[in-house]
Motif scaffolding. Structure first.
Motif: not given
Ligand SMILES: Nc1ncnc2c1ncn2[C@@H]1O[C@H](COP(=O)(O)OP(=O)(O)OP(=O)(O)O)[C@@H](O)[C@H]1O
Ligand SMILES: [Mg+2]
Length: 97
Positions: A3, A6-7, A29, A34, A42, A48-49, A52, A59-64
């Motif tokens: 993340n 990516r962000y 970062d 957020v 999140i 996903r915000t 994002a 992204g899919t909004g799954l990692d966190l």
């Protein structure tokens, strides 16, 4: 860490600290960050915000959600905060035993 890659814009800072009992991982970062409201959300699956979405990061909004579930299963915790780098600061804490 993915993340942060990516962000963020240009800066990421990662710190590990440990003693005999636990390990703490902090990822900072310099991205858009957020909002306080979104920080409550999140860790939900598929959340996903708007920022994002705007970034088309794909992204899919799954990692966190996966991170939180994995950390909780190891009796640890994860939380999101404002970063001194102006983006997001993610803190993960895990007991070693
Ligand atoms: N470092 C960050 N800076 C800003 N926003 C972030 C950051 N990390 C997570 N977010 C926000 O939290 C949301 C959820 O993150 P999460 O990693 O679960 O999903 P994702 O990155 O959208 O997709 P993926 O499941 O592919 O990682 C993101 O869509 C983004 O809105
Ligand atoms: Mg992600």
């Amino acid at each position: 860490m993915r993340n942060a890659l990516r962000y963020s814009y240009t800066r990421i800072a990662i710190a590990f600290s440990t003693d005999n009992r636990d390990i703490t991982i902090v990822i900072n970062d310099d991205g858009l960050g957020v909002s306080a409201e979104d920080r409550e959300q999140i860790f939900r699956t598929f959340y996903r915000t708007d920022k994002a979405h705007d970034r088309e990061s794909g992204g899919t909004g799954l990692d966190l959600a996966i991170v939180e579930a994995a950390v909780n299963q190891h009796c640890g915790w994860v939380k999101a905060q404002d970063s001194l780098l102006c983006g997001l600061r993610l803190v993960l804490w895990l007991p070693l035993h």
